[in-house]
Structure formats: C-alpha cells, structure tokens
Design a protein around this motif. Structure first.
Motif, mmCIF file in Angstrom:
data_model
loop_
_atom_site.group_PDB
_atom_site.id
_atom_site.type_symbol
_atom_site.label_atom_id
_atom_site.label_comp_id
_atom_site.label_asym_id
_atom_site.label_seq_id
_atom_site.Cartn_x
_atom_site.Cartn_y
_atom_site.Cartn_z
ATOM 1 N N MET A 199 80.009 132.290 -0.906
ATOM 2 C CA MET A 199 80.641 133.608 -0.813
ATOM 3 C C MET A 199 79.655 134.673 -0.352
ATOM 4 O O MET A 199 79.932 135.442 0.570
ATOM 5 N N ILE A 200 78.487 134.705 -0.966
ATOM 6 C CA ILE A 200 77.536 135.781 -0.675
ATOM 7 C C ILE A 200 76.967 135.635 0.731
ATOM 8 O O ILE A 200 76.668 136.642 1.397
ATOM 9 N N THR A 201 76.842 134.410 1.219
ATOM 10 C CA THR A 201 76.330 134.197 2.579
ATOM 11 C C THR A 201 77.369 134.595 3.621
ATOM 12 O O THR A 201 77.059 135.310 4.583
ATOM 13 N N PHE A 202 78.608 134.156 3.425
ATOM 14 C CA PHE A 202 79.669 134.480 4.380
ATOM 15 C C PHE A 202 79.948 135.978 4.411
ATOM 16 O O PHE A 202 80.058 136.590 5.488
ATOM 17 N N THR A 203 80.054 136.598 3.249
ATOM 18 C CA THR A 203 80.333 138.036 3.206
ATOM 19 C C THR A 203 79.161 138.837 3.769
ATOM 20 O O THR A 203 79.351 139.888 4.387
ATOM 21 N N GLY A 204 77.934 138.343 3.564
ATOM 22 C CA GLY A 204 76.779 139.015 4.149
ATOM 23 C C GLY A 204 76.823 139.004 5.667
ATOM 24 O O GLY A 204 76.485 139.996 6.320
ATOM 25 N N LEU A 205 77.240 137.872 6.232
ATOM 26 C CA LEU A 205 77.391 137.797 7.680
ATOM 27 C C LEU A 205 78.435 138.796 8.176
ATOM 28 O O LEU A 205 78.261 139.440 9.216
ATOM 29 N N LEU A 206 79.506 138.959 7.412
ATOM 30 C CA LEU A 206 80.582 139.856 7.836
ATOM 31 C C LEU A 206 80.127 141.314 7.830
ATOM 32 O O LEU A 206 80.563 142.104 8.664
ATOM 33 N N THR A 207 79.240 141.679 6.899
ATOM 34 C CA THR A 207 78.784 143.067 6.849
ATOM 35 C C THR A 207 78.043 143.471 8.116
ATOM 36 O O THR A 207 77.981 144.661 8.451
ATOM 37 N N GLN A 286 86.075 157.873 -1.507
ATOM 38 C CA GLN A 286 86.371 157.365 -2.846
ATOM 39 C C GLN A 286 85.249 156.454 -3.330
ATOM 40 O O GLN A 286 84.631 155.730 -2.538
ATOM 41 N N SER A 287 85.003 156.478 -4.624
ATOM 42 C CA SER A 287 83.950 155.647 -5.196
ATOM 43 C C SER A 287 84.251 154.168 -5.001
ATOM 44 O O SER A 287 85.383 153.711 -5.215
ATOM 45 N N ASP A 288 83.226 153.415 -4.599
ATOM 46 C CA ASP A 288 83.380 151.965 -4.431
ATOM 47 C C ASP A 288 83.531 151.259 -5.766
ATOM 48 O O ASP A 288 83.913 150.084 -5.805
ATOM 49 N N ALA A 289 83.217 151.951 -6.860
ATOM 50 C CA ALA A 289 83.369 151.347 -8.186
ATOM 51 C C ALA A 289 84.818 151.323 -8.645
ATOM 52 O O ALA A 289 85.154 150.628 -9.604
ATOM 53 N N ASP A 290 85.704 152.055 -7.955
ATOM 54 C CA ASP A 290 87.109 152.114 -8.367
ATOM 55 C C ASP A 290 87.845 150.814 -8.087
ATOM 56 O O ASP A 290 88.716 150.402 -8.855
ATOM 57 N N THR A 291 87.518 150.165 -6.959
ATOM 58 C CA THR A 291 88.204 148.938 -6.556
ATOM 59 C C THR A 291 87.191 147.962 -5.969
ATOM 60 O O THR A 291 86.067 148.327 -5.661
ATOM 61 N N VAL A 292 87.637 146.708 -5.810
ATOM 62 C CA VAL A 292 86.767 145.716 -5.171
ATOM 63 C C VAL A 292 86.511 146.097 -3.724
ATOM 64 O O VAL A 292 85.407 145.944 -3.203
ATOM 65 N N GLY A 293 87.522 146.633 -3.042
ATOM 66 C CA GLY A 293 87.401 146.994 -1.639
ATOM 67 C C GLY A 293 86.431 148.133 -1.421
ATOM 68 O O GLY A 293 86.318 149.069 -2.216
ATOM 69 N N GLN A 323 87.729 145.083 3.783
ATOM 70 C CA GLN A 323 87.076 145.910 2.766
ATOM 71 C C GLN A 323 86.790 145.114 1.494
ATOM 72 O O GLN A 323 85.750 145.310 0.856
ATOM 73 N N VAL A 324 87.713 144.228 1.123
ATOM 74 C CA VAL A 324 87.483 143.408 -0.075
ATOM 75 C C VAL A 324 86.324 142.444 0.149
ATOM 76 O O VAL A 324 85.458 142.280 -0.729
ATOM 77 N N ILE A 325 86.278 141.796 1.314
ATOM 78 C CA ILE A 325 85.170 140.885 1.615
ATOM 79 C C ILE A 325 83.846 141.650 1.620
ATOM 80 O O ILE A 325 82.841 141.192 1.062
ATOM 81 N N TYR A 326 83.851 142.826 2.223
ATOM 82 C CA TYR A 326 82.652 143.673 2.255
ATOM 83 C C TYR A 326 82.264 144.073 0.829
ATOM 84 O O TYR A 326 81.087 144.023 0.438
#
Length: 504
Positions: A199-207, A286-293, A323-326
C-alpha cells in the motif's frame, strides 16, 4: 506434464529471485534512506514539538491563524504569498512559508503572538522532505525517489513470487546461523507487514504521478497547466495583483465561513495570495485530519472585503478515489493507534531492506570468497545502515547544542545530520566489518543516550517524555546487539578449543 509444470514454476521462481535481489541491490541504500525518513515523518508534528521545547502556549486553529496573519502583515507585507498550516491537537505552532525579497523562508510561528519561535528549526519537515526529495534539487530528487519506489514495488512483487514457502518461513527463525538467520529476519519483517508495504509503495508512486507521467497532462492541457490545477481544486481562486495597496480584511470571519462551507470541517491550511494588495485572495483548505481523503474542500475569499468568491467540497468519484489513495500515504487522518501501526510497518520495511542488503553479502560469502565489489558493498552496508540513523540522531543533538540565536540555524542542523552520516559511511568503508558493526552501533547507542539526556530526560511534557524514552529504548536495544556481537567475536573457534584441550 506435472514434472514439466514444476520445472516451469521453479524456473519462474529462480528468475523472480534473481530480479528481486538485483532490484533491491541497485537502489537499496536510497530506499533505506527513504523508508527511515518516511517512518519518522509519521510523527512530523511531534518531532517539531520535541525540537521546540520553549513553545508551551496553546491556541485553537482559527486564533492561531489570526495571530500569524497579524504578524505577517507587519513583517512580510511585500510577499507574493503566505502559506500557513494551522496547529491542531498534534502541532502547537503555525507552519509558515513565505518569500521575503529573494529569500524563501520556512518558520514556525507562535500560536498566540504570531511571531517566530525563538529556536529556529525545520523540525520534522527535514525528514518529510528527505523522504521524497533526498536533499537533491528539484526535480532530480523526486525523480530518483520515484524510480526507487518503482524498484521497491518490483522487489515486493518478485519477493512474493520467489518465496515458495513465504508464510511458513515467517514462523521460522534460526539465530546464529549466518545466511539462514538473515534470510529468516528478512522474511519475517517483509511478510508480517506485506499489505502495508504494498500500500505505502503504490500510494507513494501515485503522489508523484504528475512528475512520473507528465504526458497525459501535456496532451490534455498543453501549456495551460494552471487549468489542470483549477480542475483539481475548483474552490481555489488565483488572480494577478492589482498593484494597489489595500489592507487585509479580518480573517476570522473568513475562517468561520469556510468551516460552514465545509459542512462543519475544520481549517487545515490557509493561503494568502498577494497580501497587502487590492486583489489579494485568501484560500482556506479543509483539514486533512477530518477525512482519509487529502484536500477535500476549499473556499476562497476576497482578501480586501472578506467576500466569498468560490467554494468546493469534492464529491467526484474519480477525484475522491485519488484523494483517498493520496491520504492513505500521508496518514494525516490517522488516530494515535493507527499512526503507531504506520511506524511499525515503516520500521519493518526499513529492516527488510537492510537485512536484504546484508543477506546479499552473506549468500555470496558462503559460496566463495567475496569479490572486491562485494567487499565494498559489505563495508557500505556498515556505513549506510548505521550512518543514516546516526545522522538522524545527530540532527536532534544539534537542535539542543547549537546556539538559539545563531544565524542560519535550521540549515546548520541539517548540515550536522548530513555530514555525520557522510563521515559514518566513510568510516564504514575504512573499517573491517568485524570492527565496524559493533563500533558504529555503539556510537549510535551513545548518541541516542546523549539525545535523551539533552531532551532533557527528566522532562514531564508528554511529547518530550515519549521522545526521550524512545531514544533510551533504542540505545538499550543497540547495546544488547553490540554485546552479543562482541561475545561472538571473542568466543573461541572450534580449532582454538581443540588446541586448548590438548595436553601440554
């Protein structure tokens, strides 16, 4: 047919094992730095608090932003933009980035007075940037990090295919068995958190997807890249400066209105474009702490009047997916327990990389005498695997020892970290591994104790206390490893035992 199928499967596994080894070797040291820095970045706000112990004041996010914009209005009125991150339950300062003349400044501002804190430091921002920029100028650092992440994904997939009994091997550990022990450790750290690693590798690539694959953007928008950013964040408004001076309207009502537009969401970041100009714009995120996205809502206001220009709360399925993946990679949504799981998964990935690098050498040593290239790699293992953590701890020590009013203090802290790591790598190359491993680990243990003492170790402030205890726990673990290494080194070999047992 079954025999042929078995031969094909074995051939595929051997090919995957070869690819797994070489992909890990080519960028293993870069991945080690990235994973260690990324793991530390999970607690970026807490690291900032440990490194700014003088800041004890607390303020809610809106009051802190009001104080910060008040100070900036007096001290940076000619800036092209103020980029502010509001404090929350984790951070207790306003993170501010802005230009002043030819300089681009990053400062932590007091949440009550809005003035810069007395102890200037990058705090956790250093590890955050190191994680994907590697202290290399844009865009080369990010491109190298992207390439390393691609290699990491290949290594993970080929590792799964190559290991015939990967889950059975996870429950096997054979200490003091040379290559087998390193293989068991590599399997255990790799398999236990495998879903997290993927998960962390794939999402890192997407960022970094826009940097890795710019061609779709060029095909869709050509030279009008700003149109793409407007489509990604429709609530963000940009406009050129009017060239007419004007004061900023009270910002507190804008923040309250933005929270209403977000449906009760909290203020996370505030960008003020063209401050002090009649065409200034205040954009609230909006704060990123409000939701996963990540970056779900935006609201833009006319800076001179406070009038709402545009607002947007993301509901498009494709954008919400992105946004959720990020957000999964950034982990800003995560509560305390989840953050510790992120740290545990990151630590296991870091250990899997380091044990894999050592395993490469252990395999070749058992087959035949090491070549010159592998001997250099063996010594690089010592220098990098111990030197990078030593540089990180030196960063914390420098934070306590450098004079508070020193000019260029944040840059000096970073220089201490990088030079310490560089000297450690050189020491690893010079020393024989039998001496280098216990010596460098011993130095790392001493550095951890020193960082805890300078904390200071008797502090009762929760963040300082936990940080100091972690330093001491690391020092204790390293001391046990060094002690075991020294015992093994001093233990008599079978040949020596036979000579001692023979009568005189």
């Amino acid at each position: 047919m079954s025999g042929a199928s078995a031969m094909v499967r074995d051939g595929v596994r051997q090919a995957m094992a070869w690819l797994h080894g070489w992909t890990g070797l080519l960028l293993g040291y870069v991945l080690f730095v990235m994973c260690l820095a990324g793991t530390l970045s999970v607690f970026k706000p807490e690291i900032g608090r440990w490194m700014r112990p003088e800041v004890t004041a607390q303020a809610d996010s809106k009051s802190a932003i009001v104080a910060a914009t008040g100070w900036l209005s007096k001290n940076a009125p000619g800036s092209t933009g103020w980029y502010l991150t509001a404090p929350d339950g984790r951070a207790n300062t306003v993170e501010a980035s802005y230009d002043q003349g030819t300089d681009y400044l990053y400062r932590a501002l007091d949440p009550v007075t809005g003035a810069p804190v007395v102890r200037e430091t990058l705090g956790g921002e250093f590890f955050y940037r190191l994680h994907f920029e590697l202290e290399i100028p844009y865009p080369w650092g990010r491109l190298l990090a992207s390439l390393a992440a691609m290699v990491m994904l290949v290594a993970l997939v080929t590792g799964i295919i190559a290991h015939k009994r990967i889950f059975k091997d996870f429950f096997t550990f054979r200490p003091a068995k040379g290559q087998r022990s390193w293989l068991d450790g590599h399997n255990a750290t790799g398999v236990l958190a495998m879903p997290f690693h993927l998960m962390i590798t794939f999402t890192g690539l997407l960022t970094l997807a826009s940097l890795n694959m710019p061609w779709p953007i060029s095909a869709g928008y050509g030279d009008k890249v700003m149109e793409m950013y407007e489509a990604l964040a429709p609530g963000a408004v940009t406009r050129p400066a009017a060239g007419k001076p004007a004061s900023l309207a009270p910002i507190a009502p804008m923040l309250t209105a933005a929270e209403h537009e977000f449906g009760g969401g909290h203020v996370g970041r505030v960008y003020v474009f063209n401050p002090g100009d009649a065409a200034s714009v205040v954009t609230v995120y909006q704060s990123d702490a409000d939701t996963v996205g990540y970056m779900r809502g935006q609201a833009s206001f006319d800076g001179g009047t406070g009038r709402l220009l545009k607002s947007w709360v993301e509901r498009r399925p494709a954008m919400r997916t992105y946004q959720v993946i990020y957000g999964l990679h950034m982990a800003r949504f995560a509560p305390m327990g989840t953050r510790w799981l992120y740290v545990l998964g990151g630590a296991m990935l870091t250990l899997a990389i380091s044990t894999g690098m050592v395993l490469w050498i252990a395999k070749r040593r058992e087959r035949q005498p090491l070549s010159i290239g592998n001997r250099i790699l063996e010594r690089l293992n010592v220098g990098v695997i111990t030197g990078v953590p030593l540089g990180a701890v030196a960063y914390f020590i420098a934070n306590r020892l450098l004079p508070i009013g020193m000019a260029g203090r944040p840059e000096a802290e970073v220089s201490v970290a990088l030079w310490t790591a560089a000297v450690a790598v050189l020491a690893g190359l010079v020393l024989r591994p039998a001496i280098g491993w216990p010596l460098m680990m011993g130095l790392l243990a001493v550095a951890c104790v020193l960082a805890a003492v300078l904390g200071p170790v008797w502090s009762t402030e929760p963040v300082l206390l936990v940080g100091n205890l972690l330093f001491l726990a690391m020092a204790g673990a390293l001391a046990l490893i060094v002690r075991r290494q020294m015992r093994r080194r001093n233990a008599p070999t079978p040949a020596r035992r036979r000579m001692r047992e023979q009568p005189a």
